[in-house]
Each structure stands twice: as C-alpha cells, then as structure tokens.
Design a protein around this motif. Sequence first.
Motif, PDB file in Angstrom:
ATOM      1  N   SER A  65       4.314  -7.151   2.478  1.00  0.00           N
ATOM      2  CA  SER A  65       4.472  -6.194   1.378  1.00  0.00           C
ATOM      3  C   SER A  65       5.844  -6.310   0.742  1.00  0.00           C
ATOM      4  O   SER A  65       6.849  -6.562   1.420  1.00  0.00           O
ATOM      5  CB  SER A  65       4.260  -4.763   1.888  1.00  0.00           C
ATOM      6  N   SER A  66       5.875  -6.081  -0.563  1.00  0.00           N
ATOM      7  CA  SER A  66       7.150  -6.134  -1.299  1.00  0.00           C
ATOM      8  C   SER A  66       7.447  -4.812  -1.994  1.00  0.00           C
ATOM      9  O   SER A  66       8.333  -4.746  -2.852  1.00  0.00           O
ATOM     10  CB  SER A  66       7.104  -7.265  -2.334  1.00  0.00           C
ATOM     11  N   ASP A  67       6.686  -3.760  -1.637  1.00  0.00           N
ATOM     12  CA  ASP A  67       6.862  -2.465  -2.301  1.00  0.00           C
ATOM     13  C   ASP A  67       7.482  -1.415  -1.380  1.00  0.00           C
ATOM     14  O   ASP A  67       7.444  -0.218  -1.686  1.00  0.00           O
ATOM     15  CB  ASP A  67       5.514  -1.964  -2.819  1.00  0.00           C
ATOM     16  N   GLU A 113       0.822  -1.214   0.000  1.00  0.00           N
ATOM     17  CA  GLU A 113       0.000   0.000   0.000  1.00  0.00           C
ATOM     18  C   GLU A 113       0.853   1.258   0.000  1.00  0.00           C
ATOM     19  O   GLU A 113       0.414   2.315   0.473  1.00  0.00           O
ATOM     20  CB  GLU A 113      -0.920   0.009   1.233  1.00  0.00           C
ATOM     21  N   ALA A 114       2.088   1.190  -0.513  1.00  0.00           N
ATOM     22  CA  ALA A 114       2.992   2.341  -0.468  1.00  0.00           C
ATOM     23  C   ALA A 114       2.398   3.565  -1.170  1.00  0.00           C
ATOM     24  O   ALA A 114       2.708   4.703  -0.822  1.00  0.00           O
ATOM     25  CB  ALA A 114       4.336   1.972  -1.101  1.00  0.00           C
ATOM     26  N   GLN A 138       6.768  -1.198   4.536  1.00  0.00           N
ATOM     27  CA  GLN A 138       7.250  -1.280   5.923  1.00  0.00           C
ATOM     28  C   GLN A 138       8.217  -0.144   6.231  1.00  0.00           C
ATOM     29  O   GLN A 138       8.082   0.564   7.238  1.00  0.00           O
ATOM     30  CB  GLN A 138       7.941  -2.625   6.175  1.00  0.00           C
ATOM     31  N   ALA A 139       9.217   0.054   5.366  1.00  0.00           N
ATOM     32  CA  ALA A 139      10.213   1.108   5.596  1.00  0.00           C
ATOM     33  C   ALA A 139       9.568   2.486   5.548  1.00  0.00           C
ATOM     34  O   ALA A 139       9.907   3.383   6.326  1.00  0.00           O
ATOM     35  CB  ALA A 139      11.323   1.006   4.556  1.00  0.00           C
ATOM     36  N   LEU A 140       8.621   2.660   4.650  1.00  0.00           N
ATOM     37  CA  LEU A 140       7.931   3.944   4.540  1.00  0.00           C
ATOM     38  C   LEU A 140       7.185   4.250   5.824  1.00  0.00           C
ATOM     39  O   LEU A 140       7.260   5.372   6.348  1.00  0.00           O
ATOM     40  CB  LEU A 140       6.960   3.901   3.355  1.00  0.00           C
TER      41      LEU A 140
END
Length: 434
Positions: A84-86, A53-54, A89-91
């Motif tokens: 998620s692979s986009d 969902e980035a 998480q980091a965002l």
Amino acid sequence: MAPDDRFKPKFVPICAMIGCSVGQVIMPDVAHCLTPKGKLMIELTILMPCLNEAETLETCIRKAQSYLVRSGISGEVLISDNGSSDGSQALAESLGARVVHAPRKGYGAALAAGIDAARGRYVIMGDSDDSYDFSQLDDFVDQLRAGADLVMGNRFRGGIAEGAMPPLHRYLGNPVLSTIGRVFYRTPVGDFHCGLRGFSRQAILSLRLDTPGMEFASEMVIKASLSDMRIEEVPTTLSRDGRSRPPHLRSWRDGWLHLKLLFTYAPHWLFYYPGLALLSVGLSLFALLMMGPITLGGVTFDIAALILASTLILSGYQMACFYGIARLFAVRFKLLPSSPRFERIAAWASVDRACQFGGLLLAAGIISAVASLIFWWQAGWGDLDPSVIVRPALFAVISASLGVQTITTGFLWGMLSQQVSADVNSRAFKSVQV
C-alpha cells in the motif's frame, strides 16, 4: 478439560476494553493460553488482505476488535499488506492491528503471507473494503470449534444489499462457477467466491496453496474438498463496497482464472468424460458405416460421416490418454490425492503392455493398408470407387494412429512413473558427493 477450554477467558484485560497496542486486542488468563512449550497461544486471527484500503480499513479493524471484545475470544487482527502507498500500514498499526508485508503481488499472495504469519489456531479472513461485517463472526467460530476445517460464508443465504454485487456476478458468474465447483468436486459449498471464510490454520497450511491471484479463493475450496476436509457453510451478509474507487476484481479476467483452476484439478471432467463420450460415439458410428452407407429418415450417411467418426475416435482416444497422464502426474507430484483403484491401475499399466496393445493396433493398420494396395493393384492401379477404397484406408489410418499413440503414451507413462524414484536417487547421489 475440554479441548477448547484453554481458550475461554478468565478475565478481560483493561487494554482490551479500550483497544490496546501491539496487536493484542483481547487475551484471556495467560496460564490458559500457553502451549506445552510455554509459547503464547491465540485462538483466532482475523485476517484482512490490504492494498491501499485506508478509506475503509479503520472501520473493518474496529469491527473486528469489537467482536473479539464482545465474544471474549483471545485473538488478533492481522493486516497482510500488499504494498500500500496510502498509509494503510501506519493506520492499521495505530489502531492496534498487527501488520505483515506480503512481498509477492496479488490477492492470493497477500492471504498466503497472512496465513503463514497468523498466530491463531483459527483464521477468519475477509476483505478490508467494509463489505463484510467483522463484528458478526459467531457462526464461523462455532463451526470451527465444532471441528470444521473450513467454514464458508454464503452471501446468497445471508443477504446481498442492493448494489453490493454486480448483476453479472450475482446472476451469472458466481452461480455458474459455484455450480461447476459443486459438480466437479462434490462439495457442499454454494458460494465458492465468498471472501469471508474461516478455517483451521494448520489444515489450510497443509494444502500448500500457491495461486497468487483472486483464484486463491477457489483453490482453497478445491483442495480442501479433494483432501476430504470437513467443510461447513453459514449465512453471511454482503454490503456495498465502502471505497470510492473501483474494486481490484476484474470480472472476465478473474472469472477465467477461476474457471481454469476448476478444470485444472478435475482431469476427469476436462479429459476423461468428454474423451469417453467422443470415443463411444465415434466407434459406434464407425463400426456401422464400415458395413456400408446408412439411411435414416431419408438422409444417407456415408463417406463424410465416416470421416467425422474417424475424427471423433482420434480425438476421444487422445483425450483419454491425456487423462491418464495428467492423473498420474498430479498424483505422483501430490497435486491430487490418490485412490486404491488408481493405484491398482497404475501398478497394472506398463510400457510393455502399452507396446503390446499398441503393436497389435499398428499391425492391424499395416495389414489393412497392404490389403488396400493389393486391391488397387488387382484393379490395375486405376481409378477406384471412393465408397469402396475409403473404408479400408480409413481403418488403416485409424488403427495405425491409435497404435502409435498407445505406444508413445506408454513410454511417457513409464517416464512419469519413474520420476519420484529418480528424484530420490538424485538427492541421495548429491548427498554422497557432498
């Protein structure tokens, strides 16, 4: 001090005003946010399930953070990531939200993991596709503070933007499923599938929700209703999905999952009421046709109608037996709440009584069959008038079938009634062995 005074902020840290790290968006005076054991307490967790969902996640997080700052509520923004692979998480972490990993796939699994990890007394959950406005959560919080266990949003009362909900969902799927839910469970919820809802974390954890998919939303309302929790509803808006890709929802598949769950926890609607209707019609018609053909409006009902009546009796009785077994299983294994009336019936019902009643039906069927054979013998084993021989033959078949079903259902009832005590004895035996 009122029960919720400890959550009222004494000051707002500077880090909250500018958006802080490590997931602490806003905290009141720490002295008023400690449990009796000295652990940090948060009033509200804003929970968002996430799977790639980035594209919209940042907007959702910033809206949630702005609400916490504006309202002065001690809270956190929690992202339950479902693999998620986009870079979602980091965002999320870079924006100051806390991220937990949901190992089991599915919308419900992600929410369950998030609820379990939440630090807030209350949780408000919503999709991270920017269709819900996380900056306007006052009505939810007000109802939660007033004692509601579950606060549902209602998009039909709050407003649905053009193109935000497919016509199939807006005019058929959601209204039909919500109506079924209100009738089956006598719940005040008018929008069963609104993704924006708030609840007491401890109350929802006590329901032990376990469906992994989209039907998690229905399971929450169903079990809260069955547990007599206080459910309130507030208007909320629905905007167009902010993502450029299709949603995860699959209309027909997920609609079937919701419908199946609605019936699963309502055995009286699935088995009892339909079975009682079939049995009543079948017995009434069977009793009339046993006396001979019936003519209504120039139409004669005879053997074919009698066979149909026999089928209705067998089907209706079987559904009624299924209801009893399903209800006993659900109550004994804590899937449905019990009631004084059910416990009285459960205490009265026994294998002995089932065998006695079933034995009478079986004996009546055997006697009728023997009488039919004697009648045939007296006729010299020749051809018989179907309108004469079919009636006692059908009575024998129906009576014997109901007798056998009653006896076997009685034994199954007895087995399920013993299951709980058997589990306790088994655990006790294992502990002694160890």
